[in-house]
Every structure is written in structure tokens, then in C-alpha cells.
Design a protein around this motif. Structure first.
Motif, PDB file in Angstrom:
ATOM      1  N   ALA A  89     -41.838  -7.559  19.321  1.00  0.00           N
ATOM      2  CA  ALA A  89     -42.306  -6.400  18.663  1.00  0.00           C
ATOM      3  C   ALA A  89     -42.961  -6.748  17.185  1.00  0.00           C
ATOM      4  CB  ALA A  89     -40.954  -5.719  18.271  1.00  0.00           C
ATOM      5  N   ASN A 105     -44.795   1.295  19.887  1.00  0.00           N
ATOM      6  CA  ASN A 105     -46.188   1.426  19.033  1.00  0.00           C
ATOM      7  C   ASN A 105     -47.436   2.183  19.788  1.00  0.00           C
ATOM      8  OD1 ASN A 105     -46.384   0.658  16.444  1.00  0.00           O
ATOM      9  ND2 ASN A 105     -48.300  -0.936  17.146  1.00  0.00           N
ATOM     10  N   ARG A 144     -39.712  -3.854  11.506  1.00  0.00           N
ATOM     11  CA  ARG A 144     -37.968  -3.883  11.776  1.00  0.00           C
ATOM     12  C   ARG A 144     -37.588  -5.394  12.102  1.00  0.00           C
ATOM     13  NH1 ARG A 144     -35.347  -0.149  15.623  1.00  0.00           N
ATOM     14  NH2 ARG A 144     -36.638  -1.140  17.064  1.00  0.00           N
ATOM     15  N   GLN A 186     -38.517   1.937  15.422  1.00  0.00           N
ATOM     16  CA  GLN A 186     -39.009   0.707  14.956  1.00  0.00           C
ATOM     17  C   GLN A 186     -38.732   0.690  13.701  1.00  0.00           C
ATOM     18  OE1 GLN A 186     -43.307   2.008  14.880  1.00  0.00           O
ATOM     19  NE2 GLN A 186     -43.614   0.670  16.896  1.00  0.00           N
ATOM     20  N   THR A 218     -44.402  -4.323  14.585  1.00  0.00           N
ATOM     21  CA  THR A 218     -43.434  -3.451  13.925  1.00  0.00           C
ATOM     22  C   THR A 218     -42.938  -3.968  12.787  1.00  0.00           C
ATOM     23  OG1 THR A 218     -41.420  -3.615  15.278  1.00  0.00           O
ATOM     24  CG2 THR A 218     -43.020  -1.938  16.029  1.00  0.00           C
TER      25      THR A 218
END
Length: 575
Positions: A379, A156, A384, A186, A382
Motif C-alpha cells: 500500500a 486507491n 497509513r 486508508q 497510501t
């Protein structure tokens, strides 16, 4: 001819591509002024351009000896040393250059790159930062900072630096490609494709970006679209082994393993040391029903890398298919152990996601979901990990939980087609009916979203579903058959089923669909033929056995053989 004319003649020859004559003129000039550091510097630049860093170093060193107070000579000496992989010596030259000119942005950047090459990444980042401070418009330093962050797993953060690099230099195709790579890593595949195309707009022969678009489409399961990109990559570089493998894998995913086999085998001929290629070949053999060959291939992949997770999973799947349940679970355990090492060493969300997927498919549901939560924790900025977890929850029919997780992902990436598709899948029938017009409007620009929404409408609004489902995609065609059945239009259902058979003659479902459509039209002889063909594809298919028995019963023939076969599969299946 005076020295200026000699140098100008050399420069003109260089411009015309006559490097031999240019070198001759530069050396002629040097003989006239052997103590001139600029001539040594010019010859160093010439040799660097000719990819002769060792010769360049000699000239740059002499320039530094003759004019030790000139910063750029020390920087260029460092460049030649770096090209020779003498990174510590290069750093010393850059340091001397910076002592003389502390705001020399290229010297700071190149010193950073030398540190990067000997794995001193924190020092590399400090140098890149100094380069950007010295000259905020120096795009190379922004790019290198982003690249180092990307390799560190700080995706990021890297995105902002790549974006600044392309803002400063919109003609840098590599920076555009790497910015796209960050989005790709990502899980923002649609966005990555848009950016890869910007790289290709600058250079339509840039094979890396061409193949990367294909890879992103593969992740979106849009294999028909991905194959032309892999083909183009092979056309541009016939030695690009990954592109050969990717095309073969995509063909396998499209149920064309016979075609895919040749491409995957070619990738291994070009590079026999990549276990990913053996995993793809093993998967191809599974689709061909050659389980012994698949097992051999997966073991070959593991001989290259004993911790290769996909090969362990593939080996587990083979053992599962042949009934070796204990060996299958042992393989999955090995996959989990290997993935656990990766997850803890790299702390990447993809590693935790993969570990979660392995556990979930092995039946360890709760522990699998915990790994997806680990992915979200590392994460959370993001989309995903949210989307991947939602996919699992939808497969487990936990639609409300899935909906909440998808919404969190969409809050991060509101334009994601993947996320929008998952949201539609998580909606109940009443929610879809309540917002049907809005959902159809939002899906109009995307074939994928139209297909997802159409699939949800097959049972509750088949007429609307027919407007949305694709007429050329096999899965959508089969859903259109169900729509016509639900509308009691068995004639159209039969016609469409026959069309599906021409597309995939070895697919049992299309033969079964044709059989039941003919049966409902009281075309029993035709139905019998279809069910017989279905059993030819899969002799243990319950739907085909039930259909065959039903036809035999209605025409007054003995169907006890098929009833017995059904009962062995499921005692509750009674004609």
C-alpha cells in the motif's frame, strides 16, 4: 370511464398513498386490455414498489411474452429475478435485454450487480465498465465499480470511481459515505470525517455516517469527541449494537470502565455472535482489575472465532499481567499465526500492520518492523503504513528513522494531522527551537497539534508549552504541572495538581505531582497526605514511596520501611 381515465385514477391514488385503490384501478384497466404489455409492465412496477418481486415477475414475464422485442421489459424481469436471488436467471434476462439494446446502461449495471452477488467480481467489473461506456453520466455504475474495487482491497482505485459518482450525483448520501470509508480504510481519518459530514448534510438522520464519524475519531484517540456521535447513533437506532460497543470502548479508553461496562454488555445482548464485542468487554474488565473475568470473556470470543486476533492478544495480556509469561507468549504466537493467515489471504496493509504491532509488543522488534515494511510494499500509495511504522520507531526512540518515514507519508497526504503530529514528535529539541514560530503557526488550527507541540516544549520552553497545552484535557493538565515545576512556580503546580485530582481521583500521578509540589513549598504535612493518597492508588509506585520516605526523613521520622520497599523494587533507589 375509459381506460386512460382508469389508469390516471390509479396513478393519482398511488401518488396520494392509497396503494389498494391504485392496484384495483390498474387491475381494472388490465381486464379491459389483457393483451397490452404496457399494462403488465405497469403492474410489475407497482408490485416491485410494494416489495412483491414474485408477483412482479409474473407481470414482467407476460409483458416479455407479449412484446419480446422491448428491451426494458426483459431488464425489469431481470430486476425482479435478482430481488428473488435468482441471479443466473436474472443474468439471462439482462443478456436478452442487451441483445435488443446493446447501449442500455442500467441493464449492463444490473447484470454486473447480479454477477457481483454470485462472486463473479471480474465479470461484474466488466459489466459496470460497459454501463459507463454506454452512458458516462450514469452515476450508479461508477458507484458500483468503486464498491467492487473497495471490497477487493483496491482502495486507491476505488476512490476515483466514488468521486466520479458523487460528482455526477451529489445527492447520493451512500456514495459520499463509501467515499469516506475508503479514506477511513486508508488511515486518512481526518479527511474521512470531512466527507462523512457531507453525507450527513444530505441526511442528518443517516445513522451509518453518524457512527462512522465516531469510529474515525476513535482511531484518532479523540474519545471525548467520538462519544457524542456514538450516542447519537444509539438515539437514532437503539438496536445498533456496534454503536453501543463503540461508546463503551471509548469510555474504557477514557479510564471510565465502570461506565463503559454497561454499554458493551448491551451490545452483546443485542448481538452475541461478534467476537469484537467480547474483546471490548475483556479490555473493560482488565481496566477494572477483574483479570479472571477478562480471561473468561476473551475465551468466549475465541469460542465464536478461534482465529480472532484481538481476543488472542487480550488473553496474552491477561496472562502477562498475572505473571504467566509462557502462556502469554503462547497466546501472542496464536495471534501472530492468525494474523499471518489474514495478511496472506487478503494482502491488506492493515493486516500486516497488526501483525507487526503484535510482534513488536511481544519484544520481537526486528520481525515486527519487517511486517510494517510489508504493509508499505502493498500500500505504498497510501499514508497509513508509513505513519504506523513511524509511531513504532518513535516509541523505540529512533527519531531520525521515524522522521524519514513520516516525510514519505506526508508526501502522499500533506494535510494529515496525524502525520504532522508524528513529524513534530520526531524532531529534536534544536530542530524545534529553530522552527518554533513556524511550528506554532501551523498548529494553531488543531487542538491535537498544539498538544503534541506543547508536549515537546515542556522541558525546553515551558512558557511556550503553557500557551499550547489544553487546559481541560487531563494529560495536558499533567504536562502543565511539569511546566510550572520547570519554571519553579510550585504554587501554581500545586493548584493545578489538586485540579487534576478532582478530575481523576484514582490516578496516582496527580497525587504524586501534588505531593512533590507541596514538598518543594516545604508544606510537608500536606505533602505527606498527598503521598499517602498516592500509595492508596498504587502501593508499589516508586515515586509515591520515594516521596513518602523523603517527607518522613525531612521531618525527622523513621523512613526505613519505605526505604526497604523501594530497595525491593530497585536496589539503586536510596533516600
Amino acid at each position: 370511464m375509459d381506460i386512460i381515465e382508469i389508469i390516471e385514477s390509479g396513478e393519482q391514488s398511488l401518488e396520494n398513498g392509497d396503494t389498494r385503490h391504485a392496484q384495483k384501478k390498474f387491475l381494472e384497466a388490465l381486464k379491459l386490455v389483457p393483451e397490452d404489455p404496457q399494462m403488465h409492465n405497469r403492474l410489475g412496477m407497482f408490485e416491485m414498489a410494494q416489495n412483491n418481486p414474485e408477483k412482479a415477475k409474473t407481470y414482467y414475464q407476460e409483458a416479455c411474452n407479449l412484446a419480446p422485442e422491448v428491451s426494458r421489459y426483459h431488464m425489469r424481469l431481470g430486476d425482479s429475478l435478482q430481488r428473488l436471488s435468482r441471479y443466473e436467471d436474472a443474468i439471462q434476462s439482462y443478456s436478452r435485454s442487451l441483445e435488443l439494446e446493446p447501449k442500455n446502461a442500467p441493464a449492463w449495471n444490473n447484470r454486473g450487480f447480479a454477477n457481483f452477488n454470485i462472486d463473479r467480481w471480474n465479470e461484474a467489473l466488466r459489466c459496470y465498465d460497459e454501463s459507463m461506456r454506454s452512458d458516462p453520466t450514469y452515476a450508479v455504475a461508477w458507484y458500483n465499480y468503486g464498491y467492487t474495487l473497495q471490497l477487493s482491497g483496491r482502495l486507491n482505485e476505488s476512490k476515483d470511481f466514488y468521486q466520479k459518482a458523487v460528482d455526477l450525483d451529489p445527492t447520493d448520501k451512500i456514495a459520499w459515505n463509501n467515499l469516506a470509508n475508503v479514506h477511513y480504510n486508508q488511515g486518512q481519518y481526518e479527511r474521512s470525517i470531512e466527507i462523512y459530514k457531507k453525507s450527513l448534510k444530505l441526511d442528518d438522520l443517516y445513522v451509518i455516517a453518524v457512527n462512522n464519524i465516531g469510529n474515525a475519531l476513535d482511531h484518532l484517540h479523540r474519545y471525548e469527541e467520538s462519544i457524542p456521535y456514538h450516542e447519537r447513533a444509539i438515539e437514532l437506532d437503539s438496536t445498533f449494537h456496534y454503536a453501543w460497543m463503540a461508546k463503551g470502548r471509548a469510555l474504557t479508553k477514557l479510564n471510565k470502565p465502570e461506565e463503559g461496562l454497561e454499554f458493551i454488555e448491551t451490545s452483546i445482548e443485542l448481538d452475541s455472535d461478534d467476537p469484537d464485542y467480547y474483546e471490548a468487554l475483556g479490555r473493560c474488565y482488565i481496566e477494572l482489575g477483574l483479570l479472571d473475568k477478562a480471561r473468561t470473556i476473551f475465551n468466549q470470543g475465541l469460542a465464536i472465532d478461534g482465529q480472532h486476533v484481538p481476543c488472542w492478544i487480550g488473553l496474552g495480556d491477561v496472562n502477562n499481567n498475572i505473571g504467566n509469561k509462557i502462556q502469554s507468549l503462547q497466546c501472542y504466537d496464536e495471534a501472530v499465526r492468525a494474523q499471518d493467515v489474514l495478511s496472506r489471504n487478503r494482502m491488506r496493509d492493515l493486516d500486516w500492520i497488526e501483525k507487526g504491532r503484535i510482534l513488536h509488543e511481544a519484544g520481537v522488534m526486528h520481525e515486527g518492523l519487517r511486517q510494517y515494511n510489508n504493509a508499505i510494499n502493498i500500500a505504498s500509495s497510501t499514508s497509513r503504513p508509513y505513519f504506523r511504522m513511524a509511531e513504532v520507531l518513535i516509541r523505540d526512540d529512533r527519531y531520525e528513522d521515524a522522521k524519514e518515514v513520516v516525510k514519505k507519508g506526508l508526501a502522499i497526504d500533506p494535510d494529515s494531522i496525524t502525520g504532522q503530529g508524528l513529524l513534530i514528535q520526531s524532531l529534536s529539541s534544536s530542530e524545534i527551537n529553530a522552527d518554533i514560530d513556524d511550528l506554532i503557526s501551523k498548529s494553531q488550527g488543531s487542538k491535537i497539534l498544539k498538544s503534541v507541540l506543547g508536549s515537546k516544549l515542556v522541558e525546553i520552553n515551558p512558557s511556550k508549552a503553557l500557551e499550547l497545552l489544553d487546559k481541560s484535557n487531563f494529560k495536558d493538565i499533567m504536562k502543565r504541572v511539569v511546566c510550572f515545576k520547570n519554571l519553579n512556580d510550585n504554587a501554581k503546580a500545586l493548584t493545578l495538581s489538586k485540579h487534576a485530582i478532582t478530575i481523576k481521583p484514582n490516578n496516582v500521578n496527580s497525587w504524586v505531582a501534588a505531593g512533590w509540589s507541596a514538598y518543594d513549598l516545604e508544606k510537608y504535612s500536606e505533602a505527606d497526605t498527598f503521598f499517602e493518597s498516592a500509595l492508596g492508588c498504587d502501593m508499589y509506585c516508586p515515586d509515591a514511596l520515594f516521596g513518602k520516605a523523603s517527607v518522613m526523613k525531612v521531618i525527622g521520622k523513621d523512613y526505613s520501611y519505605y526505604q526497604k520497599a523501594l530497595t525491593e523494587i530497585d536496589s539503586e533507589l536510596v533516600i
